[in-house]
Design a protein around this motif. Structure first.
Motif, PDB file in Angstrom:
ATOM      1  N   GLY A 175       1.748 -72.248 -32.811  1.00 38.96           N
ATOM      2  CA  GLY A 175       1.031 -73.172 -32.058  1.00 38.96           C
ATOM      3  C   GLY A 175       1.627 -74.663 -32.640  1.00 38.96           C
ATOM      4  O   GLY A 175       0.689 -75.688 -32.897  1.00 38.96           O
ATOM      5  N   TYR A 176       2.739 -74.571 -33.147  1.00 42.82           N
ATOM      6  CA  TYR A 176       3.339 -75.917 -33.708  1.00 42.82           C
ATOM      7  C   TYR A 176       4.226 -76.443 -32.671  1.00 42.82           C
ATOM      8  O   TYR A 176       5.141 -75.746 -31.870  1.00 42.82           O
ATOM      9  N   PRO A 177       3.731 -77.690 -32.136  1.00 41.49           N
ATOM     10  CA  PRO A 177       4.439 -78.370 -31.171  1.00 41.49           C
ATOM     11  C   PRO A 177       5.864 -78.879 -31.259  1.00 41.49           C
ATOM     12  O   PRO A 177       6.334 -79.588 -32.223  1.00 41.49           O
ATOM     13  N   VAL A 178       6.772 -78.109 -30.444  1.00 40.43           N
ATOM     14  CA  VAL A 178       8.190 -78.471 -30.347  1.00 40.43           C
ATOM     15  C   VAL A 178       8.401 -79.117 -28.885  1.00 40.43           C
ATOM     16  O   VAL A 178       8.373 -78.224 -27.812  1.00 40.43           O
ATOM     17  N   PHE A 179       8.872 -80.188 -28.827  1.00 41.62           N
ATOM     18  CA  PHE A 179       9.443 -80.735 -27.506  1.00 41.62           C
ATOM     19  C   PHE A 179      10.885 -81.007 -27.467  1.00 41.62           C
ATOM     20  O   PHE A 179      11.511 -81.537 -28.433  1.00 41.62           O
ATOM     21  N   ALA A 180      11.629 -80.591 -26.477  1.00 43.88           N
ATOM     22  CA  ALA A 180      13.216 -80.795 -26.546  1.00 43.88           C
ATOM     23  C   ALA A 180      13.710 -80.619 -25.193  1.00 43.88           C
ATOM     24  O   ALA A 180      12.733 -80.469 -24.197  1.00 43.88           O
ATOM     25  N   ARG A 181      14.893 -80.695 -24.801  1.00 45.99           N
ATOM     26  CA  ARG A 181      15.416 -80.485 -23.682  1.00 45.99           C
ATOM     27  C   ARG A 181      15.672 -79.270 -23.335  1.00 45.99           C
ATOM     28  O   ARG A 181      15.867 -78.926 -21.931  1.00 45.99           O
ATOM     29  N   GLY A 182      15.398 -78.299 -24.157  1.00 44.93           N
ATOM     30  CA  GLY A 182      15.514 -76.795 -23.805  1.00 44.93           C
ATOM     31  C   GLY A 182      15.756 -76.194 -25.150  1.00 44.93           C
ATOM     32  O   GLY A 182      15.538 -76.610 -26.234  1.00 44.93           O
ATOM     33  N   ASN A 183      16.138 -74.909 -25.003  1.00 40.63           N
ATOM     34  CA  ASN A 183      16.276 -73.881 -26.216  1.00 40.63           C
ATOM     35  C   ASN A 183      17.466 -73.051 -25.855  1.00 40.63           C
ATOM     36  O   ASN A 183      17.975 -72.796 -24.865  1.00 40.63           O
ATOM     37  N   THR A 184      18.223 -72.751 -26.965  1.00 40.15           N
ATOM     38  CA  THR A 184      19.262 -71.901 -27.055  1.00 40.15           C
ATOM     39  C   THR A 184      19.633 -71.156 -28.269  1.00 40.15           C
ATOM     40  O   THR A 184      18.832 -71.505 -29.172  1.00 40.15           O
ATOM     41  N   MET A 185      20.426 -70.304 -28.303  1.00 36.69           N
ATOM     42  CA  MET A 185      20.485 -69.552 -29.622  1.00 36.69           C
ATOM     43  C   MET A 185      21.749 -70.025 -30.591  1.00 36.69           C
ATOM     44  O   MET A 185      21.599 -69.917 -31.725  1.00 36.69           O
ATOM     45  N   ARG A 186      22.645 -71.103 -30.066  1.00 32.12           N
ATOM     46  CA  ARG A 186      23.553 -71.522 -31.120  1.00 32.12           C
ATOM     47  C   ARG A 186      23.356 -72.375 -31.994  1.00 32.12           C
ATOM     48  O   ARG A 186      22.721 -73.667 -31.705  1.00 32.12           O
ATOM     49  N   THR A 187      23.522 -72.339 -33.343  1.00 35.68           N
ATOM     50  CA  THR A 187      23.167 -72.997 -34.491  1.00 35.68           C
ATOM     51  C   THR A 187      23.903 -74.467 -34.512  1.00 35.68           C
ATOM     52  O   THR A 187      25.049 -74.377 -33.921  1.00 35.68           O
TER      53      THR A 187
END
Length: 221
Positions: free
Chosen positions: A120-132
């Motif tokens: 339940g920790y808020p993370v806001f971004a343009r999206g998600n992916t796997m690449r570090t």
């Protein structure tokens, strides 16, 4: 230490009313395109800013700053909107949640999104992916002015996020913006009540002086 009552007032007002308040004051604070990993996520708090740059030949790290972030603060990461390298993941989410950090806003992408949903920790971004982002970008500067989706964010500015996105409020305008947002919310409550009682919507809006609440103050007559 952030004021819990202030935080709750900002969350209750919500980003749409706060966005309208920013418009009324002529402040560009809408970080368009930065969205929550899960729609139920909400946060409000002052910014701890990080500016990322390509690693080049300098080396460097992506996330060791988290130990310096105070509870109630929002981590704001300017990664120039990069879609192909993450600057936030499982371990940072775990530590931030444990420390009571309010949330994370990234102009870029995150990974390990299931962990922030689980906690339940808020993370806001343009999206998600796997690449570090390791060995690709590095944390170049802390607590300096950054930009998120074209919005300038200085250390200590306030950010608020919910299902409709993220807005940034300059610290010295926080009280004024919140007061207008609460005025807008109260007017909308009156409109809903009036319409439920049989009044036409256009009449209810006129009665609540609704249009002027969303019009830039300098442009009002």
């Amino acid at each position: 230490m952030t004021d819990p009552q202030l935080v709750e007032r900002l969350k209750k007002a919500g980003v749409t009313a706060l966005s309208d308040a920013l418009d009324r004051l002529g402040i560009e604070g809408q970080a368009v395109g930065i969205m929550p990993v899960a729609r139920t996520m909400r946060f409000a708090g002052p910014a701890f800013t990080i500016r990322m740059l390509p690693v080049g030949l300098t080396g460097g790290v992506v996330g060791d700053y988290i130990d310096e972030v105070a509870p109630g603060t929002v981590v704001v990461i300017d990664n120039d909107g990069r879609p192909d390298q993450t600057v936030w993941g499982d371990i940072l989410t775990f530590v931030a949640h444990a420390k009571g950090v309010a949330g994370t806003v990234i102009d870029g992408v995150c990974r390990d999104s299931d962990r922030c949903v689980e906690l339940g920790y808020p993370v806001f971004a343009r999206g998600n992916t796997m690449r570090t982002g390791k060995d690709r970008v590095t944390a170049d500067a802390y607590n300096v002015p950054v930009q998120v989706a074209g919005v300038r964010v200085a250390p200590g500015d306030w950010l608020v996020g919910d299902a409709d996105g993220v807005i940034a409020i300059p610290a010295d305008k926080l009280v004024a913006v919140l007061a207008i947002a609460e005025e807008i919310e109260a007017a909308e409550d009156r409109i809903r009540t009036a319409v439920a009682g049989g009044m036409r919507l256009d009449e209810a809006r006129r009665a609540a002086n609704y249009h002027s609440l969303q019009t830039r103050a300098a442009a009002q007559h």
